[in-house]
Design an enzyme around this catalytic site. Structure first.
Site, PDB file in Angstrom:
ATOM      1  N   PHE A 320       0.828  -1.198   0.000  1.00  0.00           N
ATOM      2  CA  PHE A 320       0.000   0.000   0.000  1.00  0.00           C
ATOM      3  C   PHE A 320       0.863   1.248   0.000  1.00  0.00           C
ATOM      4  O   PHE A 320       1.878   1.308   0.678  1.00  0.00           O
ATOM      5  CB  PHE A 320      -0.862   0.055   1.260  1.00  0.00           C
ATOM      6  CG  PHE A 320      -1.965  -0.942   1.287  1.00  0.00           C
ATOM      7  CD1 PHE A 320      -3.174  -0.669   0.677  1.00  0.00           C
ATOM      8  CD2 PHE A 320      -1.800  -2.161   1.937  1.00  0.00           C
ATOM      9  CE1 PHE A 320      -4.203  -1.592   0.715  1.00  0.00           C
ATOM     10  CE2 PHE A 320      -2.825  -3.091   1.973  1.00  0.00           C
ATOM     11  CZ  PHE A 320      -4.025  -2.803   1.365  1.00  0.00           C
ATOM     12  N   ASP A 321       0.392   2.235  -0.732  1.00  0.00           N
ATOM     13  CA  ASP A 321       0.906   3.569  -0.558  1.00  0.00           C
ATOM     14  C   ASP A 321       0.251   4.068   0.736  1.00  0.00           C
ATOM     15  O   ASP A 321      -0.785   3.550   1.135  1.00  0.00           O
ATOM     16  CB  ASP A 321       0.472   4.396  -1.768  1.00  0.00           C
ATOM     17  CG  ASP A 321       0.667   5.871  -1.552  1.00  0.00           C
ATOM     18  OD1 ASP A 321       1.771   6.246  -1.165  1.00  0.00           O
ATOM     19  OD2 ASP A 321      -0.285   6.627  -1.772  1.00  0.00           O
TER      20      ASP A 321
END
Lengths: 631, 71
Positions: A320-321
């Site tokens: 995930f960012d």
């Protein structure tokens, strides 16, 4: 006489049924025998006449298509059926001929109904684009075709109507149903300055909108384009199947000819021809893909094609960012501490000092203050912005400083307060101090707001068997660490530049295998492109992410990721079932024909049934929902 | 070289897709032809000096499939 498909099926059904009864009753009425040479000749009976009629009515289009294809030197399935039917006539099997043509016709008819149904959710979506738009032209309402509306036009939308442009609300308030874009059917409230999307509906209220994107440029049009393209992007399995069937049909034809030469058994060879098309196998994958894409579109999940859907379910790592993905991307006030004054006082003075500031942190403080204390109308007498540090100002004749550490380098800060600040920072908070004259009177902690669904999502991913959940962020390690602990993230990598994110991603791919990257498409485009599967969230209005990502979650609800993964797995499962079933039936049929247990009409019946069963099985994907364990 | 996309009547059997595709590919002047089953479209790249899109439509319609649109 021109018959529709349906009429043709009905007429043939009646004739076949009639001839079946006559055949079983052995009512060989109106028997006419004609022998042209010894034993060779015709036996004309009423049932036989009806059977021939039935064959012609149900078979005429089949024969025509076979002939047309033959002109292009193409061996079509229709040609094989035609040969089988003519062969059946030659050996005097009128009943078999009638039954085979009827079953072929009926099968094709039922298949077309089922296939239409499979495609329906996509078709409905494509058909739901705005048909007419009402604009305000010199104070007058005017109805226009969507293609005639221009950017900057003023659009009026009334209750129950569909919005036809992307735009900004100039006037009015309304509850909107944005399901066509986001998949969320809960009405959303919008008012002046809010953004609206083409394809959404006003449930109640009235809006005057200034068009910012029209026609093909709207988010909705882009969605339609992606979906339309996606349905024909083949899954990998499908390519194998197409290769296989390329050899299967000619193989069976050769087999039929060989058998005829060796055994002189015309009946057996003809039956082989009837089962030469692996219809169930060919349809096993594309129909499942279309159903899955349709399901996704209904739930606000855009998938770029069959191959993506095949891969997502097999992912080992989800990366995930952080900002804008696991978090909302906007800071909020998490804690306020007063020193010698109340927390409300700290909040109030800070909000007043920040009155004219546009900084996100200032906005967060003002928001918190007005939430807690109501709208604050007072303004500072004088303010002075100190860039990168904070703000200095006068309010009620007292001098204030509000800002981060760096603003207070000259000031002695109590040891206890220093400890407190350090502790807050270790939790990844951004800390802001408020000073009145020479005294620190308040400490405000702010941090990026974590999305509500993030924690549950990561829990669900683990439950679904994802090996590693990773966070890649450009931000400082303190908050990253704090967030990882709260959310249950396995590994995090902080202070990464966009290209370092890409390197990290490659490392993850090498170490663990298939990797999904989830981002908001703003500063993680390279990572989204490079990952095995790039998933962008909040796709509405974000053209870039819609172009580069393999899958787009149209709303901000990141929890939909589980639906995407679940849908992919379900699709893989259904495809596997379909292929296994189709292969078993194909080889079973082949064997049955060779050992002479399956005749022409039975062969056709089983073949058509197997196709329909595969279609119905694929159709189940349309109704797929994430079950409660993973939701 | 020119590109055209035909919208066909709904295709419901994969074998008809193969049929149209092969017929188009065998037509003189056609450089590339692909039939998209799910969206019922045919995508054709052809040499406009040898053949026109009208001729291509004729090929498809002779096989028994209606062409609804062209773009």
């Amino acid at each position: 006489m021109k018959l529709t498909k349906k009429q043709r099926v009905i007429v043939s059904a009646i004739l076949v049924f009639l001839s079946f009864i006559l055949k079983e009753l052995k009512l060989n009425i109106f028997k006419v025998e004609y022998y042209y040479y010894q034993d060779y000749g015709f036996v004309i009976t009423l049932p036989n006449v009806i059977m021939v009629m039935s064959t012609i009515i149900s078979g005429i289009t089949i024969f025509k298509n076979a002939f047309n294809a033959l002109r292009y030197k193409l061996v079509s399935i229709e040609l094989l059926v035609s040969i089988a039917v003519i062969g059946a006539f030659i050996i005097g099997e009128y009943w078999e001929a009638a039954a085979v043509t009827f079953l072929f016709l009926l099968g094709a008819f039922l298949e077309s109904i089922t296939i239409d149904k499979t495609r329906k959710s996509i078709k409905d979506l494509l058909d739901s684009s705005p048909k007419i738009i009402r604009i305000l032209d010199n104070g007058r309402e005017k109805l226009l075709n969507p293609s005639d509306v221009k950017v900057g036009d003023i659009v009026i939308v009334k209750p129950g109507e569909q919005i036809g442009v992307d735009g900004i609300i100039l006037e009015g308030k309304a509850y909107l149903n944005q399901a066509s874009i986001t998949g969320e059917s809960m009405p959303v409230f919008k008012e002046e300055n809010g953004t609206v999307y083409s394809g959404t509906f006003i449930e109640s209220g009235y809006l005057i909108i200034k068009a910012t994107k029209v026609g093909k440029d709207t988010t909705f049009s882009k969605i339609l384009e992606v979906v339309e393209e996606a349905q024909d992007k083949k899954a990998r399995v499908q390519r194998y199947i197409e290769k296989f069937s390329k050899y299967y049909t000619p193989g069976i034809i050769i087999l039929a000819i060989t058998f005829f030469i060796i055994t002189r058994d015309l009946r057996l060879s003809l039956t082989l021809l009837v089962i030469a098309c692996p219809g169930a196998l060919v349809l096993s994958t594309p129909m499942a893909v279309v159903s899955a894409i349709g399901n996704g579109a209904k739930h606000g999940i855009l998938v770029k094609g069959g191959e993506t859907l095949e891969l997502i379910g097999k992912a080992k790592v989800v990366a995930f960012d952080k900002t804008g993905t696991l978090t909302v991307g906007k800071p909020i006030v998490t804690k306020v501490r007063g020193i010698g004054v109340s927390t409300d006082e700290v909040l109030k003075i800070s909000a007043i000092l920040e009155t004219y500031s546009e900084h996100p942190l200032a906005q967060a403080i003002i928001k918190k203050a007005s939430e807690k204390l109501g709208k604050i109308d007072e303004v500072p007498t004088k303010t002075n912005l100190i860039i990168g540090k904070g703000i200095a100002g006068v309010y009620q004749n007292k001098h204030y400083l509000l800002g981060n550490y760096r603003l207070f380098t000259n000031l002695k800060i109590d040891y206890e307060i220093k400890e407190y600040i350090a502790q807050e920072e270790s939790r990844g908070q951004t800390v802001i101090l408020l000073q009145e004259e020479e005294q620190i009177i308040g400490v405000i902690s702010l941090s990026d707001e974590i999305r509500e669904e993030s924690k549950q999502l990561i829990k669900s991913l683990k439950k679904m068997g994802i090996k590693k959940v990773v966070m890649l962020t450009g931000d400082n390690p303190l908050f990253a660490n704090y967030l990882s602990q709260i959310l249950g993230i396995d590994e995090y990598y902080a202070e990464l530049m966009p290209d370092e994110k890409v390197d990290k991603l490659q490392e993850l791919q090498r170490k663990y295998g298939l990797t999904i990257m989830v981002g908001d498409g703003i500063n993680d485009a390279p990572a989204l492109t490079l990952a095995d599967i790039g998933i962008a969230i909040g796709g509405s209005g974000n053209d870039v992410s819609m172009e580069i990502a393999d899958m787009v979650l149209m709303s901000d609800n990141i929890g939909k990721l589980t639906h995407g993964i679940g849908l992919s797995r379900k699709m893989i499962k259904i495809i596997k079932q379909n292929i296994t079933f189709a292969l078993v039936i194909a080889f079973g049929l082949l064997l049955g024909v060779i050992v002479q247990k399956v005749n022409l009409s039975l062969g056709m019946l089983i073949h058509e049934l197997s196709v329909i069963i595969v279609l119905l099985n694929s159709l189940r994907l349309l109704r797929y929902r994430v079950d409660s364990i993973t939701a | 070289m020119q590109k055209v996309i035909f919208q066909l009547e709904t295709l419901t059997c994969p074998s008809c897709m193969a049929k149209i595709q092969t017929a188009l590919q065998k037509t003189k002047g056609v450089l590339e032809a692909e039939v998209l089953f799910n969206s019922s479209r045919a995508r054709v790249t052809f040499d406009e000096e040898q053949i026109s899109s009208k001729d291509l439509i004729a090929v498809i319609e002779k096989l028994g499939f209606k062409v609804i649109g062209e773009k």
